[in-house]
Design a protein around this motif. Structure first.
Motif, PDB file in Angstrom:
ATOM      1  N   MET A  97      76.720  59.514   0.309  1.00  0.00           N
ATOM      2  CA  MET A  97      75.555  59.416  -0.524  1.00  0.00           C
ATOM      3  C   MET A  97      74.491  60.362   0.030  1.00  0.00           C
ATOM      4  O   MET A  97      74.274  60.416   1.230  1.00  0.00           O
ATOM      5  N   THR A  98      73.842  61.070  -0.861  1.00  0.00           N
ATOM      6  CA  THR A  98      72.777  61.961  -0.421  1.00  0.00           C
ATOM      7  C   THR A  98      71.468  61.190  -0.328  1.00  0.00           C
ATOM      8  O   THR A  98      71.280  60.192  -1.009  1.00  0.00           O
ATOM      9  N   GLU A  99      70.608  61.684   0.507  1.00  0.00           N
ATOM     10  CA  GLU A  99      69.317  61.029   0.684  1.00  0.00           C
ATOM     11  C   GLU A  99      68.407  61.397  -0.472  1.00  0.00           C
ATOM     12  O   GLU A  99      68.319  62.548  -0.874  1.00  0.00           O
ATOM     13  N   ILE A 100      67.726  60.397  -1.026  1.00  0.00           N
ATOM     14  CA  ILE A 100      66.772  60.678  -2.092  1.00  0.00           C
ATOM     15  C   ILE A 100      65.506  61.220  -1.449  1.00  0.00           C
ATOM     16  O   ILE A 100      65.043  60.731  -0.443  1.00  0.00           O
ATOM     17  N   GLY A 101      64.993  62.249  -2.002  1.00  0.00           N
ATOM     18  CA  GLY A 101      63.790  62.869  -1.483  1.00  0.00           C
ATOM     19  C   GLY A 101      63.064  63.560  -2.607  1.00  0.00           C
ATOM     20  O   GLY A 101      62.420  62.923  -3.407  1.00  0.00           O
ATOM     21  N   ARG A 102      63.256  64.852  -2.706  1.00  0.00           N
ATOM     22  CA  ARG A 102      62.553  65.626  -3.729  1.00  0.00           C
ATOM     23  C   ARG A 102      63.410  65.954  -4.931  1.00  0.00           C
ATOM     24  O   ARG A 102      62.916  66.486  -5.902  1.00  0.00           O
ATOM     25  N   GLU A 103      64.685  65.669  -4.865  1.00  0.00           N
ATOM     26  CA  GLU A 103      65.570  65.951  -5.987  1.00  0.00           C
ATOM     27  C   GLU A 103      65.855  64.662  -6.747  1.00  0.00           C
ATOM     28  O   GLU A 103      65.940  63.594  -6.153  1.00  0.00           O
ATOM     29  N   PRO A 104      66.012  64.759  -8.068  1.00  0.00           N
ATOM     30  CA  PRO A 104      66.313  63.545  -8.842  1.00  0.00           C
ATOM     31  C   PRO A 104      67.723  63.038  -8.574  1.00  0.00           C
ATOM     32  O   PRO A 104      68.633  63.811  -8.273  1.00  0.00           O
ATOM     33  N   HIS A 105      67.884  61.727  -8.679  1.00  0.00           N
ATOM     34  CA  HIS A 105      69.177  61.074  -8.511  1.00  0.00           C
ATOM     35  C   HIS A 105      69.296  59.969  -9.552  1.00  0.00           C
ATOM     36  O   HIS A 105      68.301  59.397  -9.989  1.00  0.00           O
ATOM     37  N   TRP A 106      70.521  59.664  -9.914  1.00  0.00           N
ATOM     38  CA  TRP A 106      70.805  58.563 -10.833  1.00  0.00           C
ATOM     39  C   TRP A 106      70.827  57.253 -10.059  1.00  0.00           C
ATOM     40  O   TRP A 106      71.382  57.185  -8.964  1.00  0.00           O
ATOM     41  N   PHE A 107      70.229  56.219 -10.659  1.00  0.00           N
ATOM     42  CA  PHE A 107      70.201  54.900 -10.059  1.00  0.00           C
ATOM     43  C   PHE A 107      70.584  53.834 -11.070  1.00  0.00           C
ATOM     44  O   PHE A 107      70.336  53.989 -12.268  1.00  0.00           O
ATOM     45  N   GLU A 108      71.182  52.780 -10.565  1.00  0.00           N
ATOM     46  CA  GLU A 108      71.401  51.558 -11.324  1.00  0.00           C
ATOM     47  C   GLU A 108      70.671  50.442 -10.590  1.00  0.00           C
ATOM     48  O   GLU A 108      70.911  50.211  -9.404  1.00  0.00           O
ATOM     49  N   ILE A 109      69.766  49.810 -11.299  1.00  0.00           N
ATOM     50  CA  ILE A 109      68.981  48.721 -10.739  1.00  0.00           C
ATOM     51  C   ILE A 109      69.323  47.483 -11.558  1.00  0.00           C
ATOM     52  O   ILE A 109      69.214  47.489 -12.787  1.00  0.00           O
ATOM     53  N   ARG A 110      69.741  46.437 -10.891  1.00  0.00           N
ATOM     54  CA  ARG A 110      70.154  45.212 -11.589  1.00  0.00           C
ATOM     55  C   ARG A 110      69.120  44.119 -11.304  1.00  0.00           C
ATOM     56  O   ARG A 110      68.727  43.917 -10.150  1.00  0.00           O
ATOM     57  N   VAL A 111      68.678  43.454 -12.382  1.00  0.00           N
ATOM     58  CA  VAL A 111      67.733  42.347 -12.253  1.00  0.00           C
ATOM     59  C   VAL A 111      68.328  41.098 -12.896  1.00  0.00           C
ATOM     60  O   VAL A 111      69.180  41.190 -13.790  1.00  0.00           O
ATOM     61  N   ASP A 120      62.234  61.135  -7.728  1.00  0.00           N
ATOM     62  CA  ASP A 120      62.017  61.213  -6.282  1.00  0.00           C
ATOM     63  C   ASP A 120      61.778  59.809  -5.741  1.00  0.00           C
ATOM     64  O   ASP A 120      61.778  58.830  -6.489  1.00  0.00           O
ATOM     65  N   GLN A 121      61.584  59.720  -4.444  1.00  0.00           N
ATOM     66  CA  GLN A 121      61.431  58.414  -3.804  1.00  0.00           C
ATOM     67  C   GLN A 121      60.176  57.699  -4.292  1.00  0.00           C
ATOM     68  O   GLN A 121      60.179  56.484  -4.463  1.00  0.00           O
ATOM     69  N   ALA A 122      59.116  58.442  -4.554  1.00  0.00           N
ATOM     70  CA  ALA A 122      57.893  57.818  -5.052  1.00  0.00           C
ATOM     71  C   ALA A 122      58.134  57.175  -6.417  1.00  0.00           C
ATOM     72  O   ALA A 122      57.647  56.075  -6.691  1.00  0.00           O
ATOM     73  N   ALA A 123      58.902  57.835  -7.275  1.00  0.00           N
ATOM     74  CA  ALA A 123      59.225  57.273  -8.592  1.00  0.00           C
ATOM     75  C   ALA A 123      60.091  56.022  -8.455  1.00  0.00           C
ATOM     76  O   ALA A 123      59.898  55.043  -9.189  1.00  0.00           O
ATOM     77  N   LEU A 124      61.025  56.032  -7.524  1.00  0.00           N
ATOM     78  CA  LEU A 124      61.857  54.849  -7.276  1.00  0.00           C
ATOM     79  C   LEU A 124      60.984  53.681  -6.834  1.00  0.00           C
ATOM     80  O   LEU A 124      61.113  52.561  -7.334  1.00  0.00           O
ATOM     81  N   HIS A 125      60.070  53.933  -5.935  1.00  0.00           N
ATOM     82  CA  HIS A 125      59.167  52.875  -5.477  1.00  0.00           C
ATOM     83  C   HIS A 125      58.294  52.379  -6.633  1.00  0.00           C
ATOM     84  O   HIS A 125      57.971  51.190  -6.700  1.00  0.00           O
ATOM     85  N   GLY A 126      57.916  53.281  -7.534  1.00  0.00           N
ATOM     86  CA  GLY A 126      57.132  52.881  -8.704  1.00  0.00           C
ATOM     87  C   GLY A 126      57.895  51.917  -9.597  1.00  0.00           C
ATOM     88  O   GLY A 126      57.338  50.925 -10.075  1.00  0.00           O
ATOM     89  N   VAL A 127      59.173  52.191  -9.826  1.00  0.00           N
ATOM     90  CA  VAL A 127      60.006  51.287 -10.634  1.00  0.00           C
ATOM     91  C   VAL A 127      60.139  49.944  -9.939  1.00  0.00           C
ATOM     92  O   VAL A 127      59.982  48.885 -10.564  1.00  0.00           O
ATOM     93  N   LEU A 128      60.397  49.963  -8.645  1.00  0.00           N
ATOM     94  CA  LEU A 128      60.539  48.716  -7.896  1.00  0.00           C
ATOM     95  C   LEU A 128      59.232  47.912  -7.890  1.00  0.00           C
ATOM     96  O   LEU A 128      59.243  46.685  -7.960  1.00  0.00           O
ATOM     97  N   GLN A 129      58.118  48.613  -7.854  1.00  0.00           N
ATOM     98  CA  GLN A 129      56.815  47.941  -7.889  1.00  0.00           C
ATOM     99  C   GLN A 129      56.599  47.280  -9.253  1.00  0.00           C
ATOM    100  O   GLN A 129      56.081  46.162  -9.329  1.00  0.00           O
ATOM    101  N   LYS A 130      57.010  47.947 -10.331  1.00  0.00           N
ATOM    102  CA  LYS A 130      56.914  47.336 -11.655  1.00  0.00           C
ATOM    103  C   LYS A 130      57.732  46.046 -11.713  1.00  0.00           C
ATOM    104  O   LYS A 130      57.287  45.049 -12.278  1.00  0.00           O
ATOM    105  N   LEU A 131      58.932  46.096 -11.137  1.00  0.00           N
ATOM    106  CA  LEU A 131      59.771  44.901 -11.112  1.00  0.00           C
ATOM    107  C   LEU A 131      59.077  43.771 -10.360  1.00  0.00           C
ATOM    108  O   LEU A 131      59.054  42.629 -10.810  1.00  0.00           O
ATOM    109  N   ARG A 132      58.511  44.095  -9.229  1.00  0.00           N
ATOM    110  CA  ARG A 132      57.800  43.092  -8.431  1.00  0.00           C
ATOM    111  C   ARG A 132      56.618  42.526  -9.205  1.00  0.00           C
ATOM    112  O   ARG A 132      56.409  41.316  -9.250  1.00  0.00           O
ATOM    113  N   ASP A 133      55.849  43.404  -9.838  1.00  0.00           N
ATOM    114  CA  ASP A 133      54.644  42.978 -10.550  1.00  0.00           C
ATOM    115  C   ASP A 133      54.956  42.074 -11.738  1.00  0.00           C
ATOM    116  O   ASP A 133      54.127  41.251 -12.125  1.00  0.00           O
TER     117      ASP A 133
END
Length: 75
Positions: A1-15, A48-61
């Motif tokens: 797995m590559t490290e997420i940083g400045r390049e976009p990556h596909w994610f699956e988030i399950r809730v 990027d990682q900031a966008a991933l954290h933004g999605v996770l923050q929406k889930l938390r909120d």
């Protein structure tokens, strides 16, 4: 797995629970798919990682229960 940083990556988030169509706008360009196990799969390209954290923050909120976050191969 590559490290997420400045390049976009596909994610699956399950809730936990099924999210209706009104939630699509809340998660921007990500797709939502109810699953037979009672969860919803939120899937898409996260830039990027900031966008991933933004999605996770929406889930938390919203109080949605996070089941898993998985970086997947490009689709």
């Amino acid at each position: 797995m590559t490290e997420i940083g400045r390049e976009p990556h596909w994610f699956e988030i399950r809730v936990r629970g099924h999210l209706g169509p009104r939630w699509v706008a809340w998660f921007d360009e990500l797709s939502l798919a109810p699953q037979s196990d009672g969860t919803t799969l939120i899937r898409g390209l996260i830039h990027d990682q900031a966008a991933l954290h933004g999605v996770l923050q929406k889930l938390r909120d919203t109080g949605l229960a996070l089941v898993s976050v998985t970086q997947i191969d490009e689709q």
